[in-house]
Design an enzyme around this catalytic site. Structure first.
Site, PDB file in Angstrom:
ATOM      1  N   GLU B 286      84.063  55.828  44.813  1.00 38.07           N
ATOM      2  CA  GLU B 286      83.020  54.895  45.243  1.00 38.07           C
ATOM      3  C   GLU B 286      82.831  53.793  44.196  1.00 38.07           C
ATOM      4  OE1 GLU B 286      79.215  56.732  45.990  1.00 38.07           O
ATOM      5  OE2 GLU B 286      78.301  54.851  46.665  1.00 38.07           O
ATOM      6  N   LYS B 362      66.204  71.476  43.237  1.00 41.20           N
ATOM      7  CA  LYS B 362      67.297  71.878  44.128  1.00 41.20           C
ATOM      8  C   LYS B 362      66.779  72.722  45.295  1.00 41.20           C
ATOM      9  CE  LYS B 362      70.897  70.200  41.753  1.00 41.20           C
ATOM     10  NZ  LYS B 362      71.721  69.110  42.290  1.00 41.20           N
TER      11      LYS B 362
END
Lengths: 167, 578
Positions: B286, B362
């Site tokens: 990316e 998380k």
């Protein structure tokens, strides 16, 4: 007290003008909250959020200050805030009886507002007029050496003026 | 410098030192509770609210708090007089008089500063009987639980959240006996701008702030017939888990951790590090893509879910600059429930992914709706390092003497680049190892970028790639991240790539790690262990991980391609700032 004729929009505009004119945003939270309460009559969540955003403060910080100082209200107040002094001097001269009498006649408990939004009953600790004990304040007006018998006439005074008081 | 005497010993200390700091120099321990000095994180909680550190100073009428009283020339301090001891005892007894005495079943049992203090002072009864505060427990979020009944109003959480992280979720609310540390308008945590980084939990001295405990749910699913349960472990677990068993901070316990998970009953023990390599392939692709096609720069790392939530709330106008890469454990989940399920011949509905993470955010991240495929969450349960420690203890294992075992394949192999994800600077270093070699076509002689390492809150470095000076910035701690982001917003930053981790030190200092009790040296030892884990690997570049490359060959196709986008990339949401 809140100006009854202003729209909320106009109140926010005035508040924003006040904030914009402040020389420094830092440390001005309490001042701004005072102005906001003068404009809105109380400090609902939306107003606190607005102040937080304008001053770039966390909302928790604003809420913390609002809940800390007894002067700030988060619920709307009646036209007349009846404050019975429970400071030491007033207390020993029987202000608790006066409070009970107000509760009886207004049919609300302390820190409540009558259903017609005319009266909010509350207590305070010393207004610095111990020579007049026991003291009752109605908005900015001070009644000295009050007895339980005077309660009805104080209420009547207000009723006579109706909801037009703008103090 | 200032001359003073403490308990009869003369000493000279720098101007501005507190009595507490001075006493420490001569080995005199003054007990504290609210005080917390995390100097390197620029956090000093010095509210002096608990009054546990009261000491006597000659010619002063009252006792003074050692933590916030600065020394003066000729000061004579006594820390162990009967008057000081009595005052301290009364203070602790008063605290205990409004504190639940359910230590036996408290989450912080054996790990609580208040409990230790009461034990150290030998308190055997609480003479004061009075009203007890009772508040509602807030377990509205997926990450952390607030139990204000156990709060001692030390305000460490408020300082951490407000000053270090600049999130400002907490404030003292109300006054007098009614005071609590609460949220704006008493909102449940899930409705605030909380990033769930869990740093408040890390510094809470009692059980007032704890993680959401998923150990029961995991134990249940491990025993449910027909379920295939896979554990994956984050890079920062293997350098901290040993502390739960009294091992020296910085001990690497990778093999023992794998052993323990197998013995707990996980069908497969695989590695988030594998997915970290995968993340690098995607993120480096990316980055290269943006660099070569005039895309938005800088690119910001997106592995840290607390950081993601932070920029969604605070920088909603910059949602196009973070990488769209999912975090490694989410990539692991997405690949496991497709590629791996097929390989293992298991219906994805029966495949359960449990992430062992150093992180409380998380837990929240796993429940984000966009991180689900086919109606199933990519990751089903998240356990913190501490929770894994509890499960190991509960099962009665002798952790220190477990054999060293290897991760299961095909998602268990990883490079040294993946290992360093767990510390600040590690993700960007890992990405550079790959991006550099891809862009130049040359092999790096030395894969270690020393200029990216360290514990400074904000670090900058320039790396020459071909004819371009690639400017890199690194921030850890959300307050530092905010400074960088504001620079970008103002347009006076020209970085190409930025790594951000929400927790001071990165994941090694995560909100789910063993409690450091204010000892920041522990974080440095964990970081050192992370770097030695890297050096111990034969493969140190993500793009040389053969199992990751096989995954592309057999299933994903080209890096940053269509299939990769569908499974490994995500999107962000504008959020209100409350």
């Amino acid at each position: 007290m809140a100006s009854t004729t202003m729209t909320d929009e106009a109140r926010y505009e005035e508040l924003d003008r006040y904030i914009a004119d402040l020389p420094d945003h830092k440390g001005s939270l309490i001042q701004v909250l005072h102005v906001a309460q003068d404009l809105f009559g109380y400090l609902p969540q939306d107003v606190q959020m607005h102040v937080a955003r304008k001053l770039a403060l966390p909302a928790a910080k604003v809420y913390g200050v609002v809940t800390f100082y007894s002067f700030f209200n988060t619920e709307p107040r009646g036209t007349y805030t009846v404050s019975v002094c429970l400071g030491t001097a007033c207390f020993v001269r029987g202000s608790e009886e006066i409070l009970k009498e107000f509760e009886k006649q207004l049919k609300v408990k302390s820190d409540q507002t009558t259903p017609d939004n005319l009266f909010t009953l509350t207590t305070i600790r010393c207004v610095g007029a111990c020579g007049l004990a026991p003291v009752v304040m109605v908005n900015d007006r001070v009644y000295g050496r009050v007895t339980a018998k005077d309660v009805a006439s104080i209420i009547d005074d207000c009723m006579a003026k109706g909801g037009s008081e703008n103090g | 410098m200032v001359n003073l005497t403490i308990n009869g010993s003369a000493l000279v200390v720098p101007d501005g030192s507190t009595i507490l700091e001075a006493a420490k120099r001569v080995g005199i321990h003054i007990p504290t509770l609210c005080h917390l000095d995390l100097h390197e994180m620029r956090m000093v909680n010095q509210v002096a609210s608990c009054r546990v550190c009261m000491v006597e100073v000659e010619n002063r009428r009252g006792l003074v708090p050692a933590c916030s009283t600065t020394v003066t020339e000729g000061m004579v301090v006594k820390t162990d007089t009967i008057r000081a001891l009595k005052a301290r005892r009364i203070v602790v007894e008063l605290l205990l008089s409004d504190h639940p005495s359910d230590c036996l079943i408290c989450e912080r049992n054996r790990n609580c500063d208040l409990q230790s203090l009461a034990a150290d002072l030998g308190i055997r009864e609480v003479k004061f009987k009075g009203a007890m505060s009772t508040y509602k427990r807030d377990d509205s979020s997926f990450s952390l639980v607030r139990n204000p009944d156990k709060c001692i109003l030390c305000r460490r959480c408020e300082t951490m959240c407000g000053e270090v992280q600049t999130v400002g979720v907490y404030s003292a609310v109300d006054r007098g006996f009614m005071t609590t540390i609460g949220t704006a308008f008493d909102l449940p945590m899930k409705d605030t701008a909380c990033t769930f980084c869990g740093q408040c939990v890390s510094v809470c001295p009692t059980g007032a702030l704890t993680e959401v405990d998923n150990t029961r749910k995991v134990l249940d699913v491990l025993n449910r017939p027909g379920k295939v349960v896979i554990a994956q472990t984050a890079p920062a677990i293997r350098v901290a888990l040993g502390e739960e068993f009294g091992m020296e901070p910085g001990t690497r316990v990778t093999g023992k951790m794998v052993s323990a998970l197998r013995r707990i009953g996980f069908d497969y023990v695989m590695d988030t590090d594998f997915a970290a390599d995968l993340t690098i392939i995607e993120e480096a692709s990316e980055f290269v893509h943006r660099l070569q096609h005039g895309g938005t720069l800088p690119i910001l790392t997106s592995c840290c879910p607390a950081w993601v939530k932070f920029f969604e709330h605070n920088f909603p106008d910059l949602l196009d600059i973070p990488s769209t890469c999912k975090s490694p454990h989410e990539m692991f989940g997405a690949v496991a429930k497709t590629y791996l399920a097929t390989k293992l011949g298991v219906d994805p509905k029966n495949l359960v992914i449990v992430s062992i993470m150093p992180c409380l955010a998380k837990k929240y991240e796993a429940a984000r709706p966009e991180l689900s495929g086919e109606g199933e969450q990519n990751v089903d349960y998240v356990l913190s390092t501490r929770e894994l420690g509890r499960m190991i203890r509960e099962s009665g294992m002798d952790f220190a003497n477990l054999p060293e075992e290897e991760f299961d394949n095909p998602m268990g192999q990883s490079s040294g680049a993946a290992a360093i994800f767990g510390t600040t600077g590690g993700v960007i270093e890992a990405a550079l190892r790959t991006a550099y070699e891809w862009l130049t076509g040359n092999r790096l002689e030395n894969v270690e970028f020393a200029q990216l390492r360290g514990m400074e809150g904000i670090r900058e470095a320039t790396v020459r790639i071909n004819d371009l000076d690639v400017k890199i910035a690194i921030a850890h701690g959300l307050g530092n991240a905010r400074k960088l982001l504001e620079k970008i917003q103002r347009g006076d930053a020209t970085y190409h790539a930025i790594e951000i981790m929400a927790c001071p030190g990165g994941c090694i200092g995560g909100g789910g790690q063993p409690y450091h009790h204010g000892d920041i040296e522990i974080l440095k030892k964990r970081a050192a262990a992370i770097y030695s884990e890297d050096r111990a690997k034969t493969i140190r570049r993500s793009h040389e991980n053969q199992d990751v490359m096989r995954l592309y060959g057999e299933f994903l196709g080209t890096p940053y391609g269509e299939k990769a986008h569908e499974l490994l990339h995500t999107s962000y949401t504008k959020r209100e700032k409350v």
